[in-house]
Each structure stands twice: as C-alpha cells, then as structure tokens.
Design an enzyme around this catalytic site. Structure first.
Site, PDB file in Angstrom:
ATOM      1  N   PHE A   1       0.812  -1.222   0.000  1.00 13.02           N
ATOM      2  CA  PHE A   1       0.000   0.000   0.000  1.00 13.02           C
ATOM      3  C   PHE A   1       0.837   1.259   0.000  1.00 13.02           C
ATOM      4  CE2 PHE A   1      -0.188   2.496   3.911  1.00 13.02           C
ATOM      5  CZ  PHE A   1       0.593   1.754   4.779  1.00 13.02           C
ATOM      6  N   LYS A   2       2.102   1.142   0.392  1.00 16.90           N
ATOM      7  CA  LYS A   2       2.925   2.349   0.477  1.00 16.90           C
ATOM      8  C   LYS A   2       3.158   2.995  -0.887  1.00 16.90           C
ATOM      9  CE  LYS A   2       4.883   1.339   4.917  1.00 16.90           C
ATOM     10  NZ  LYS A   2       4.365  -0.008   5.251  1.00 16.90           N
TER      11      LYS A   2
END
Ligand code: PLP
Length: 459
Positions: free
Chosen positions: A110-111
């Site tokens: 998700f980063k």
C-alpha cells in the site's frame, strides 16, 4: 493553508515547505493548522468520483498554494498511471467481506499509493527551484522499496534507505537491492527497524548535517504521505455507500507506524462517516496496550510473519497525541520528553476514555494470523497476505468492516504457504527479481557509521 509543528517550535510553513521539511525542525511532526471540513453535498458528489479525480478533490484544500494546486491533476495522473488495476484501489467483496486492495502499485504494497505521489511531488518542487534533495529513510521492508521505486532514476534526487539486516523478507530485500540506479543507496543495519529509525531521526535532528546534505524524508513522517492515504478512505466509503452520507462504514487497518490509521482519523475529522476505526496490530502491541490502558510503554520488538508491522515506537503517533491533548504543543513536548527519558508515559483517565471512543484496538497473534489466512482461503479461495490477515482477524465478529489489504500475498509467500499449503502466484514484477544482481552495504547500528557512509553516497 499553513502547517505547524506538534511541538510548537516552527513558524507556520506552506504545504511545499512542509513536504520538503519532512520532520519538523523542532523535532516534532508537521500538521495542517486546521483540518478542512467536507460538507454533505460535496461528500455525496465525492462518493461517485473515480480515484484520480477524488484524489485531487481531497488534496486541494490541504495544498491551496498556486501554482501547485493547479498541477495536482497532472501529478496524480503520473503517480497512479503505473498501477496495474484501473480503479487504483478497488474494493473486492470476498465472502461478503469488503476488502480494500491497496497493493496494485509497482512494489505490491500500500505504500506505493503515497510514495508514487511523493516521488512526483518532489520532482516537481525540485525542478521549480532547480534544487536537489537527498532522501534518507528507515524501513521495516515495504517503505524502502516503495520509496526507492518512487524516485529511482530521477536526476535531482538521491535516496539512501536503511533496512534491518536479515529481518525483511527475501522478496522485500530484493525489491530494494536489485535497483542499481546511481541515485539509490541500500544500507543493511545490524539491528532492528527501531534502530534504523533512531539513526535516521538523529541524523535529521543534526541540523547542520541536515542542511548541508539537504536531507528529505519519505518515512511516514512526511505529511504528503498521510495526505495521499486519506484518499482511499473516501474512495472505499463511496464504493460501499454509493455516496449516501447517512451510511457510515467501519475500517480495519493493519497498523505499524500509525500512518495509515492516522489518515483514517483525519478522514473522519474531515467529515467522512466512519463508525469505527479498528487498529489491528500483531504481537508488537504498544498501540493496542495504549488504547486499552492509556499507558504508552515501549517493549521489545518481536519478529513476526507480518514484519512491516514489527514496530514498537510508532512515528506518527505524535500526530494523534497532538489532537488528544487538545492541540497543545507544550503538552505534546512534555509527554515526548518523558517518553525519551523514561520509555513510557500515561495520559489521564479522561483522555484514555477519549482514545477508546476513537479507536477499537486488537492485537493478533501469529497462530491467529495464519489461521485467518487458512480459513479465508478455504471458505473463498482468496489469498490474503499476513498483514492483511491481521486486519481481517481483528475485524471478525465486528459486523461489516472494510479491511485494508496492505500487501499482495506473493510478497509474503512463505507465510501464505505455511498457512494454506498454496504458493501465491508471483506477479511479473516479482517473478524476475531472483536472477538480478544486487547492491547493498551492511553497517553496524551506529549513527556515526551510517553518517560516514552517507557522506560518501551523497557526494
Ligand atoms: C507499512 C505497512 C503496514 C503498516 O502501516 P503503518 O502506516 O506503518 O501503520 C501494514 N502492512 C504493510 C504491508 C505495510 O507495508
């Protein structure tokens, strides 16, 4: 919109200045001087927007300054053009449970959502002032690779990333160390993630070093990352509610550095109808203990099957404290000073009650994490990565909850295989990594050793 420090020692700065500053110069974290509120009509409209348009709407009131605000559509387009799913962050219904998939970016965690945006933002700001930047960060695995992929090959930026030697998954390590672009330096520190983070913090707090090498941050202390993460809370609500403002939703957030769940907290402050924010930790449970008791006390870091959450000191937590303490910088400074001196602090019983109204907290053990992966797979055929599984487990029995899926299962294939006996299929970006050459330097967990190496890399 101006940005201020949680510790009150910085004259208000613009959004661009806040992005370039990273950590506030007084050791605190930057926050907008107020959180913009979204009216019901606007919210209803946002509920129907595609991701990229929504991102521009959510970010605009936090940026405000021209010409940057006019550049947002282009920046957002470039940031998310490389995602492999047309919706960027789709909501999948899995056995009746909504799962918000945040892993369709280049490093499959998700980063990327925040760091693809930040890489483009840095490049734009540096081009504008013909400046240069040396990015320094510590990673527990995913931030480092996402940051490196966000800025690799860009001419005005160099990046050095510290990771804990031997404590990130082989795949995560390869995602970092196979990037051979001249502007990328990988350092493996002989210690934990917290050691790496402490070294990075201490180099940032050395103002002379910070200025001389124009250090910039990509850890979740950079406000622009939080901002980019606020977007998908609105997006997921829109998909589930169809834009009905009287339709609140709950979220379960696998939590380590408190960046992702803090973005949800801000979304709710903006007016997004969130009924519950479930903070899910693995057995490194400093945050869960805090929500349950009001006592924030550092413990030991235990390695787990969800290594990106093997964190005891959560760098974004101070942002939340600022609001909990009534936006009083002196009170924040007091507690943080006590924390560095004594390794713990307590808030008042009244504040502790406020915390437990704002968050539900669950710590999920190793066996439960693996059981969640196995049971979900047996029931639906869906493979969840161990971080996502921590969130799913924390949400079980809580009714309808949108679970944030923070990594692709193939990134943590060993744990998924242990739980299910099934090998997640490697997406093409991971499949090629095994045969590539790598570059990395192993250093002791000491500030001076890292400083010497950086002086050499940042020439
Ligand atoms: C970073 C990370 C987390 C934790 O997010 P925070 O913002 O640090 O709380 C959870 N899952 C994965 C896969 C991550 O990479």
């Amino acid at each position: 919109m101006r940005y201020i420090s949680t510790r009150g020692g910085v004259a208000p700065v613009t959004f661009s200045q806040a992005v370039m500053m990273g950590l506030a110069t007084d050791g605190g974290l930057l926050l907008p001087e107020r959180i913009p509120r979204v009216g019901a009509d606007e919210l209803r409209r946002w509920g129907g927007l595609p991701f990229a348009e929504l991102a521009v709407e959510v970010m605009r009131p936090f940026v405000v300054e021209e010409p940057l605000v006019s550049m947002l559509p282009g920046l957002v387009q470039r940031a998310y053009g490389g995602f492999s799913h047309p919706e960027i962050t789709p909501v999948r219904m899995v056995g009746g449970r909504p799962i918000l998939e945040l892993f369709h970016g280049p490093t499959l965690a998700f980063k990327d959502v925040a760091l693809q945006f930040l890489g483009n933002l840095f490049e734009y700001l540096l081009d504008r002032e013909a400046g240069e930047l040396n990015i320094l960060g510590a990673t527990s695995g995913d931030t480092g690779s996402a940051a490196i992929h966000g800025v690799r090959g860009r001419s005005r930026i160099r990046i050095a990333i510290l990771h804990p030697h031997g404590r990130v998954s082989p795949m995560q390590e390869r995602q970092m160390t196979t990037v051979l672009d001249a502007n990328v330096t990988n350092i493996a520190v002989e210690g934990t993630f917290d050691d790496g983070q402490r070294i990075v913090k201490s180099l940032f707090n050395d103002l002379e070093f910070k200025e001389r090498y124009r250090l910039g941050a990509v850890n979740s202390i950079n406000w622009a990352r939080i901002l980019a993460q606020i977007v998908y809370y609105f997006y997921a609500w829109g998909r589930l509610s169809g834009g009905r403002v009287d339709r609140p939703v709950a979220f379960a957030v696998p939590t380590g550095n408190f960046g992702d769940v803090f973005a949800g907290f801000v979304a709710r402050k903006m007016g997004l109808p969130i009924s519950r924010l479930i903070m899910a930790t693995n057995r490194n449970d400093i945050l869960t203990r805090f929500v349950d008791t009001g006592h924030y006390a550092m413990g030991e870091v235990h390695p787990t099957v969800s290594p990106s959450m093997d964190i005891q000191v959560s760098s974004n937590f101070e942002r939340y404290l600022y609001y909990l303490l009534g936006e009083d910088p002196a009170a924040v400074r007091g507690l943080m000073d006590r924390f560095s001196a004594e390794g713990s602090f307590s808030v008042t019983p009244e504040q502790a009650r406020a915390v437990s109204r704002e968050f539900v907290a669950r710590a999920v053990g190793e066996e439960e994490t693996l059981a969640e992966i196995r049971e979900l797979y047996q029931a639906t055929g869906y493979l969840a990565d161990p971080h996502t599984a921590v969130g799913l487990r924390a949400a079980s029995g809580e009714g309808e909850v949108i679970c944030l899926a923070t990594a692709h299962p193939a990134k943590f294939g060993a744990a998924v295989r242990e739980a299910t006996g099934v090998e997640p299929e490697l997406p093409p970006v991971l499949a090629g990594l095994r045969s590539l050459p790598t570059r990395c330097t192993v250093l002791p967990a000491e500030v001076e050793a890292v400083r010497r190496h950086l002086i050499h890399s940042f020439q």
